[in-house]
Design a protein around this motif. Structure first.
Motif, short mmCIF file in Angstrom:
data_model
loop_
_atom_site.label_atom_id
_atom_site.label_comp_id
_atom_site.label_asym_id
_atom_site.label_seq_id
_atom_site.Cartn_x
_atom_site.Cartn_y
_atom_site.Cartn_z
N PHE A 45 0.83 -1.20 0.00
CA PHE A 45 0.00 0.00 0.00
C PHE A 45 0.87 1.26 0.00
CE2 PHE A 45 -2.23 3.37 2.34
CZ PHE A 45 -3.40 3.49 1.60
N GLU A 46 1.85 1.28 0.88
CA GLU A 46 2.75 2.44 0.96
C GLU A 46 3.52 2.65 -0.34
OE1 GLU A 46 4.10 5.19 3.51
OE2 GLU A 46 2.00 4.89 3.00
N ALA A 47 4.00 1.57 -0.95
CA ALA A 47 4.72 1.68 -2.22
C ALA A 47 3.81 2.23 -3.31
CB ALA A 47 5.29 0.32 -2.63
N GLN A 48 2.57 1.74 -3.36
CA GLN A 48 1.62 2.22 -4.37
C GLN A 48 1.20 3.66 -4.11
OE1 GLN A 48 0.72 0.53 -7.23
NE2 GLN A 48 2.45 -0.67 -6.47
N ARG A 49 1.12 4.03 -2.86
CA ARG A 49 0.80 5.43 -2.50
C ARG A 49 1.91 6.36 -2.99
NH1 ARG A 49 1.17 8.31 3.17
NH2 ARG A 49 -0.21 10.08 2.80
N THR A 50 3.15 5.95 -2.78
CA THR A 50 4.28 6.75 -3.24
C THR A 50 4.26 6.89 -4.76
OG1 THR A 50 5.61 6.08 -1.33
CG2 THR A 50 6.81 6.90 -3.26
N LEU A 51 4.00 5.79 -5.46
CA LEU A 51 3.90 5.85 -6.92
C LEU A 51 2.76 6.77 -7.37
CD1 LEU A 51 4.41 2.10 -7.93
CD2 LEU A 51 5.95 4.02 -8.43
N ALA A 52 1.63 6.65 -6.71
CA ALA A 52 0.48 7.49 -7.06
C ALA A 52 0.79 8.97 -6.86
CB ALA A 52 -0.74 7.08 -6.23
N HIS A 53 1.43 9.29 -5.75
CA HIS A 53 1.79 10.69 -5.51
C HIS A 53 2.76 11.18 -6.57
CE1 HIS A 53 0.67 10.66 -0.94
NE2 HIS A 53 -0.38 10.50 -1.73
N GLY A 54 3.67 10.31 -7.00
CA GLY A 54 4.60 10.68 -8.06
C GLY A 54 3.92 10.95 -9.38
N ARG A 55 2.75 10.37 -9.56
CA ARG A 55 1.97 10.57 -10.79
C ARG A 55 0.96 11.71 -10.64
NH1 ARG A 55 1.16 4.27 -10.93
NH2 ARG A 55 3.04 3.69 -12.05
N GLY A 56 1.02 12.39 -9.51
CA GLY A 56 0.13 13.53 -9.29
C GLY A 56 -1.23 13.16 -8.72
N LEU A 57 -1.39 11.93 -8.27
CA LEU A 57 -2.67 11.52 -7.69
C LEU A 57 -2.66 11.78 -6.19
CD1 LEU A 57 -3.01 8.12 -9.58
CD2 LEU A 57 -4.02 10.33 -10.19
N ASP A 58 -3.82 12.09 -5.65
CA ASP A 58 -3.90 12.40 -4.23
C ASP A 58 -4.34 11.17 -3.41
OD1 ASP A 58 -6.61 12.17 -4.74
OD2 ASP A 58 -7.06 14.28 -4.39
N ASP A 59 -4.40 11.36 -2.10
CA ASP A 59 -4.74 10.24 -1.22
C ASP A 59 -6.19 9.78 -1.39
OD1 ASP A 59 -2.29 9.68 -0.06
OD2 ASP A 59 -2.58 11.08 1.61
N LEU A 60 -7.09 10.66 -1.81
CA LEU A 60 -8.45 10.23 -2.07
C LEU A 60 -8.45 9.17 -3.16
CD1 LEU A 60 -11.48 10.47 -1.52
CD2 LEU A 60 -11.56 12.32 -3.22
N ARG A 61 -7.66 9.40 -4.20
CA ARG A 61 -7.57 8.42 -5.28
C ARG A 61 -6.92 7.12 -4.80
NH1 ARG A 61 -7.72 8.43 -10.99
NH2 ARG A 61 -7.44 6.26 -11.55
N VAL A 62 -5.91 7.25 -3.96
CA VAL A 62 -5.24 6.06 -3.42
C VAL A 62 -6.24 5.23 -2.61
CG1 VAL A 62 -3.44 5.24 -1.84
CG2 VAL A 62 -2.96 7.14 -3.40
N LEU A 63 -6.98 5.88 -1.73
CA LEU A 63 -7.96 5.17 -0.93
C LEU A 63 -9.03 4.54 -1.82
CD1 LEU A 63 -8.34 7.73 1.98
CD2 LEU A 63 -7.27 5.48 2.12
N HIS A 64 -9.45 5.26 -2.83
CA HIS A 64 -10.46 4.72 -3.75
C HIS A 64 -9.94 3.48 -4.47
CE1 HIS A 64 -12.74 4.50 -7.57
NE2 HIS A 64 -13.75 4.76 -6.75
N ASN A 65 -8.69 3.53 -4.90
CA ASN A 65 -8.10 2.39 -5.61
C ASN A 65 -8.07 1.11 -4.77
OD1 ASN A 65 -7.67 3.96 -7.87
ND2 ASN A 65 -5.48 4.23 -7.51
N PHE A 66 -7.95 1.25 -3.47
CA PHE A 66 -7.81 0.10 -2.59
C PHE A 66 -9.03 -0.10 -1.69
CE2 PHE A 66 -3.43 1.19 -3.64
CZ PHE A 66 -2.97 -0.04 -4.06
N LEU A 67 -10.14 0.50 -2.04
CA LEU A 67 -11.33 0.50 -1.20
C LEU A 67 -11.77 -0.89 -0.73
CD1 LEU A 67 -13.20 2.59 0.05
CD2 LEU A 67 -14.66 2.36 -1.94
N PRO A 68 -11.99 -1.85 -1.61
CA PRO A 68 -12.45 -3.16 -1.12
C PRO A 68 -11.44 -3.84 -0.19
CG PRO A 68 -12.76 -2.98 -3.50
CD PRO A 68 -11.95 -1.81 -3.07
N THR A 69 -10.17 -3.74 -0.53
CA THR A 69 -9.13 -4.36 0.29
C THR A 69 -9.04 -3.68 1.65
OG1 THR A 69 -7.88 -4.89 -1.71
CG2 THR A 69 -6.66 -4.94 0.38
N LEU A 70 -9.11 -2.35 1.66
CA LEU A 70 -9.05 -1.62 2.92
C LEU A 70 -10.24 -1.98 3.82
CD1 LEU A 70 -7.89 1.89 1.69
CD2 LEU A 70 -6.59 0.28 3.11
N LYS A 71 -11.42 -2.06 3.23
CA LYS A 71 -12.60 -2.42 4.03
C LYS A 71 -12.42 -3.80 4.66
CE LYS A 71 -16.22 0.22 1.72
NZ LYS A 71 -17.50 0.09 0.98
#
Length: 90
Positions: free
Chosen positions: A41-67
């Motif tokens: 999750f942390e690695a993907q969050r770092t990649l997402a931030h590098g692509r200009g995506l915010d944490d809302l998008r990160v949470l959305h991408n992993f929503l089922p897994t996080l739940k």
């Protein structure tokens, strides 16, 4: 017959604040390392931030897994916050 307007506005909803709150809760689990998923999750969050995506998008991408993880970790508070964020901002 007039169709109902299905557009939902985010005006006056603090999606950024809600996202920060949820992410703060999630990051507590990341720091505790209570699942092998968190490193990924942390690695993907770092990649997402590098692509200009915010944490809302990160949470959305992993929503089922996080739940699922939050249920398994018996964290109803964070789960409720995440579900409210989903309802209001995603």
């Amino acid at each position: 017959m007039q169709r109902p307007d299905r557009y939902v506005t985010f005006k006056n909803i603090d999606c950024e604040g809600m996202t920060r709150t949820v992410m703060d809760h999630v990051l507590r689990h990341v720091a505790a390392g209570d699942s092998p998923f968190w490193a990924y999750f942390e690695a993907q969050r770092t990649l997402a931030h590098g692509r200009g995506l915010d944490d809302l998008r990160v949470l959305h991408n992993f929503l089922p897994t996080l739940k699922e993880l939050l249920e398994d970790l018996d964290d109803p508070e964070t789960l409720a916050l995440l579900e409210e964020l989903e309802r209001q901002c995603m």
